[in-house]
Design an enzyme around this catalytic site. Structure first.
Site, PDB file in Angstrom:
ATOM      1  N   CYS A 115      15.470  -8.216   1.691  1.00  0.00           N
ATOM      2  CA  CYS A 115      15.995  -7.058   1.788  1.00  0.00           C
ATOM      3  C   CYS A 115      16.873  -6.886   2.822  1.00  0.00           C
ATOM      4  O   CYS A 115      17.594  -5.820   2.753  1.00  0.00           O
ATOM      5  CB  CYS A 115      14.643  -5.883   2.154  1.00  0.00           C
ATOM      6  SG  CYS A 115      13.531  -5.732   0.649  1.00  0.00           S
ATOM      7  N   HIS A 256      17.842   0.300   4.915  1.00  0.00           N
ATOM      8  CA  HIS A 256      17.301  -0.209   3.720  1.00  0.00           C
ATOM      9  C   HIS A 256      16.356   1.032   3.355  1.00  0.00           C
ATOM     10  O   HIS A 256      15.500   1.319   4.218  1.00  0.00           O
ATOM     11  CB  HIS A 256      16.667  -1.458   4.114  1.00  0.00           C
ATOM     12  CG  HIS A 256      15.669  -2.005   2.971  1.00  0.00           C
ATOM     13  ND1 HIS A 256      16.184  -2.192   1.501  1.00  0.00           N
ATOM     14  CD2 HIS A 256      14.434  -2.379   2.915  1.00  0.00           C
ATOM     15  CE1 HIS A 256      14.874  -2.493   1.018  1.00  0.00           C
ATOM     16  NE2 HIS A 256      14.006  -2.828   1.808  1.00  0.00           N
ATOM     17  N   ASN A 286      12.590   1.032  -3.636  1.00  0.00           N
ATOM     18  CA  ASN A 286      12.961  -0.049  -2.854  1.00  0.00           C
ATOM     19  C   ASN A 286      13.655  -1.192  -3.679  1.00  0.00           C
ATOM     20  O   ASN A 286      13.126  -1.851  -4.733  1.00  0.00           O
ATOM     21  CB  ASN A 286      11.772  -0.739  -1.936  1.00  0.00           C
ATOM     22  CG  ASN A 286      12.296  -1.974  -1.320  1.00  0.00           C
ATOM     23  OD1 ASN A 286      13.140  -2.335  -1.419  1.00  0.00           O
ATOM     24  ND2 ASN A 286      11.405  -2.201  -0.259  1.00  0.00           N
TER      25      ASN A 286
HETATM   26  O1  UT7 Z   1      11.394  -4.214   1.498  1.00  0.00           O
HETATM   27  C1  UT7 Z   1      10.724  -4.770   2.399  1.00  0.00           C
HETATM   28  C2  UT7 Z   1      10.150  -4.051   3.436  1.00  0.00           C
HETATM   29  N1  UT7 Z   1       8.942  -3.259   2.730  1.00  0.00           N
HETATM   30  C3  UT7 Z   1       8.535  -2.147   3.671  1.00  0.00           C
HETATM   31  O2  UT7 Z   1       9.101  -1.670   4.544  1.00  0.00           O
HETATM   32  C4  UT7 Z   1       6.971  -1.666   3.116  1.00  0.00           C
HETATM   33  C5  UT7 Z   1       6.242  -1.163   4.357  1.00  0.00           C
HETATM   34  N2  UT7 Z   1       5.195  -0.456   4.130  1.00  0.00           N
HETATM   35  C6  UT7 Z   1       5.025   0.787   3.617  1.00  0.00           C
HETATM   36  O3  UT7 Z   1       5.810   1.443   3.096  1.00  0.00           O
HETATM   37  C7  UT7 Z   1       3.486   1.309   3.579  1.00  0.00           C
HETATM   38  O4  UT7 Z   1       2.397   0.485   4.339  1.00  0.00           O
HETATM   39  C8  UT7 Z   1       2.958   1.464   2.066  1.00  0.00           C
HETATM   40  C9  UT7 Z   1       3.800   2.565   1.384  1.00  0.00           C
HETATM   41  C10 UT7 Z   1       3.315  -0.039   1.235  1.00  0.00           C
HETATM   42  C11 UT7 Z   1       1.645   1.691   2.087  1.00  0.00           C
HETATM   43  O5  UT7 Z   1       1.228   2.920   2.593  1.00  0.00           O
HETATM   44  P1  UT7 Z   1       0.220   3.047   3.965  1.00  0.00           P
HETATM   45  O6  UT7 Z   1       0.358   4.434   4.379  1.00  0.00           O
HETATM   46  O7  UT7 Z   1       0.246   1.828   4.871  1.00  0.00           O
HETATM   47  O8  UT7 Z   1      -1.019   2.868   2.930  1.00  0.00           O
HETATM   48  P2  UT7 Z   1      -2.036   1.709   3.102  1.00  0.00           P
HETATM   49  O9  UT7 Z   1      -1.794   0.411   2.750  1.00  0.00           O
HETATM   50  O10 UT7 Z   1      -2.787   2.132   4.595  1.00  0.00           O
HETATM   51  O11 UT7 Z   1      -3.214   2.287   2.131  1.00  0.00           O
HETATM   52  C12 UT7 Z   1      -4.064   3.867   2.272  1.00  0.00           C
HETATM   53  C13 UT7 Z   1      -5.034   3.794   0.747  1.00  0.00           C
HETATM   54  C14 UT7 Z   1      -5.742   2.486   0.808  1.00  0.00           C
HETATM   55  O12 UT7 Z   1      -6.962   2.993   0.186  1.00  0.00           O
HETATM   56  P3  UT7 Z   1      -8.333   3.198   1.252  1.00  0.00           P
HETATM   57  O13 UT7 Z   1      -8.400   1.648   1.790  1.00  0.00           O
HETATM   58  O14 UT7 Z   1      -7.905   3.803   2.458  1.00  0.00           O
HETATM   59  O15 UT7 Z   1      -9.314   3.590   0.489  1.00  0.00           O
HETATM   60  C15 UT7 Z   1      -5.111   1.983  -0.221  1.00  0.00           C
HETATM   61  O16 UT7 Z   1      -6.013   1.269  -1.067  1.00  0.00           O
HETATM   62  O17 UT7 Z   1      -4.116   4.131  -0.150  1.00  0.00           O
HETATM   63  C16 UT7 Z   1      -4.555   3.323  -1.231  1.00  0.00           C
HETATM   64  N3  UT7 Z   1      -3.264   2.913  -1.978  1.00  0.00           N
HETATM   65  C17 UT7 Z   1      -3.003   3.790  -2.939  1.00  0.00           C
HETATM   66  N4  UT7 Z   1      -3.476   4.716  -3.495  1.00  0.00           N
HETATM   67  C18 UT7 Z   1      -2.927   5.338  -4.516  1.00  0.00           C
HETATM   68  C19 UT7 Z   1      -2.273   1.958  -1.804  1.00  0.00           C
HETATM   69  N5  UT7 Z   1      -1.407   1.894  -2.772  1.00  0.00           N
HETATM   70  C20 UT7 Z   1      -1.970   3.141  -3.491  1.00  0.00           C
HETATM   71  C21 UT7 Z   1      -1.304   3.753  -4.681  1.00  0.00           C
HETATM   72  N6  UT7 Z   1      -1.946   4.944  -5.143  1.00  0.00           N
HETATM   73  N7  UT7 Z   1      -0.136   3.210  -5.246  1.00  0.00           N
END
Ligand code: UT7
Length: 331
Positions: A115, A256, A286
Site C-alpha cells: 500500500c 492511503h 482499500n
Molecule cells: O492497507 C494496509 C493497511 N491496512 C489497514 O490500515 C487496516 C488497519 N486496521 C483496520 O482498519 C481495523 O483494525 C479493521 C477495520 C480491520 C478492524 O476494525 P477494529 O475496530 O479493529 O475491529 P476488531 O478487529 O477489533 O474487531 C471487533 C469485532 C470482533 O468481534 P469480537 O471479537 O469483539 O466479538 C471481530 O470479530 O468485530 C468483529 N468483526 C466483524 N464483525 C462484522 C471483524 N470483522 C467484521 C466484519 N463484520 N466484517
C-alpha cells in the site's frame, strides 16, 4: 543548455473495474452488516475485477488519461514504473502496460511496496529525473487484491477493492516535489501478508523443490491500525520538515485510503481540518497501491485540487512500509 532536474506532476488518471459490490451484498458471503462495515471503516462499495479485465488493462486505461492530461504522448515517456503487489504475471506487468500504450521508448518495470507502493514509486521516479537521466516518467499504482482475498474471512474481505491510478512526472525548471521520507520495518512483517506457502515435492533423493502457491491475505487489523495512526503523522512531519513547511501549510491531506477512522485520527494528530482531508474510501475501499493516485485524480478532475496546491501524501501497509511526500500539484 542547463538540464531541468526539478519535478512536476503534470497529469493524472484512474480506472476501476465495472462491477460494484455493495456492503449489503457482503452479508450473503460472510457474517457482517452494512452498519459494521460503515462505522468501523467508512467503506460502502468496492469494485471487483472480472475475468475480462486485468491489472495491465486497468493500469493502461488510467495511464492514457494521465498522459492526455499532461499533454504528452506515449512516445514521449522514458520510464514506466508500475507499483503493484498483484501483477498479472509474477515476472512483472509493466512491460504489458508499455505494449498496450505503445510507449516504445520507455523502459518499464514493476516495484512492490504494497500500500506504500505509489509513494515509494514517486520517490524512485524522482531520483531518475533529479539525476537528469529521464524527463518523462509514467508512475502507476494498481492492484487487484480481490484475487487474493479469502472471501470467507470477514476480517479482511470487506476491506479491499480493485483499481488503478497513474500520474505523469516530468522534469521541470521549478521543483514541485518539496520533501519526502520513506520507512520500512521488516520486524513487523507478520502483521500483514500475502505469503508463499511451500508444498514440498521430492525431485531426486535428498533434493526437494518447494512447489507451492500464495495463501490469501492475512492481517492483524488492530496492530496495523495502531501502527498507521502512530507512524503516519510522524512520517508526514518528517517530510514537512524536509520541505521547510509545517502542517498549517498543507492544502490537502492525501492518505492511503485504508480506513476512515485512520484518516480522521491522522488529521486530528496533525491538526489538519476535516475539509482538507481527501477521502473516497466509501466508493472503493482499500485499493492498495492504487488508492492515493485514484483519490488524487478524482480530486483534481472535480476541481478540488488546483494548480500549486500543497499536498501531503502518505502511504502505509505491508512490509511494513510507510512514507510521505510533500508536493505541489501541476506544471
Ligand atoms: O492497507 C494496509 C493497511 N491496512 C489497514 O490500515 C487496516 C488497519 N486496521 C483496520 O482498519 C481495523 O483494525 C479493521 C477495520 C480491520 C478492524 O476494525 P477494529 O475496530 O479493529 O475491529 P476488531 O478487529 O477489533 O474487531 C471487533 C469485532 C470482533 O468481534 P469480537 O471479537 O469483539 O466479538 C471481530 O470479530 O468485530 C468483529 N468483526 C466483524 N464483525 C462484522 C471483524 N470483522 C467484521 C466484519 N463484520 N466484517
Amino acid at each position: 543548455m542547463q538540464q531541468n532536474t526539478g519535478i512536476a506532476i503534470t497529469g493524472s488518471g484512474s480506472a476501476v473495474p465495472t462491477a460494484c459490490l455493495e456492503n449489503q451484498a457482503m452479508t450473503a458471503l460472510v457474517e457482517t452488516s452494512d452498519e459494521w462495515i460503515t462505522t468501523r471503516t467508512g467503506i460502502k462499495n468496492r469494485r471487483i475485477t472480472s475475468e475480462r479485465e486485468s491489472l495491465s488493462s486497468l493500469a493502461a486505461a488510467a495511464s492514457l488519461k494521465a498522459i492526455a492530461m499532461a499533454g504528452i504522448t506515449a512516445q514521449d515517456i522514458d520510464l514506466i514504473l508500475l507499483t503493484t503487489s498483484t501483477p498479472d504475471d509474477l515476472f512483472g506487468s509493466a512491460c504489458q502496460v508499455q505494449a498496450a500504450l505503445g510507449a516504445n521508448h520507455a523502459v518499464a518495470f514493476d516495484l512492490t511496496a504494497a500500500c506504500s507502493g505509489f509513494l515509494f514509486g514517486m520517490v524512485t521516479a524522482a531520483q531518475y529525473i533529479r539525476t537528469g537521466v529521464y524527463q518523462n516518467v509514467l508512475l502507476i499504482g494498481a492492484d487487484i487484491l480481490s484475487r487474493w482475498v479469502d472471501w470467507g474471512d470477514r476480517t479482511t474481505c470487506v476491506l479491499f477493492g480493485d483499481g488503478a491510478g497513474a500520474v505523469v512526472m516530468q522534469a521541470s525548471a521549478s521543483d514541485k516535489l518539496l520533501g519526502f521520507e520513506l520507512k520500512s520495518d521488516g520486524t513487523q512483517n507478520h502483521f500483514l501478508n500475502l505469503a508463499y506457502v511451500p508444498n514440498t515435492q521430492e525431485l531426486a533423493p535428498g533434493i526437494t523443490v518447494s512447489k507451492g502457491g500464495y495463501q490469501a491475505i492475512t492481517m492483524n487489523g488492530k496492530e496495523v491500525y495502531r501502527f498507521a495512526v502512530q507512524k503516519v503523522p510522524e512520517v508526514i512531519d518528517k517530510a514537512l520538515f524536509r520541505a521547510h513547511l509545517s502542517a498549517e501549510d498543507i492544502d490537502w491531506l492525501l492518505l492511503h485510503q485504508a480506513n476512515q477512522r485512520i484518516l480522521d485520527a491522522v488529521a486530528q494528530r496533525l491538526h489538519v481540518p476535516k475539509d482538507k482531508v481527501i477521502s473516497n474510501l466509501a466508493n472503493y475501499g482499500n485499493t492498495s497501491a492504487a488508492s492515493i493516485p485514484i483519490a488524487l485524480d478524482e480530486a483534481v478532475r472535480c476541481g478540488k485540487i488546483k494548480a500549486n496546491d500543497t499536498i501531503a501524501a502518505s502511504g502505509f501497509g505491508a512490509g511494513l512500509t510507510w512514507g510521505a511526500a510533500i508536493f505541489k500539484w501541476g506544471k
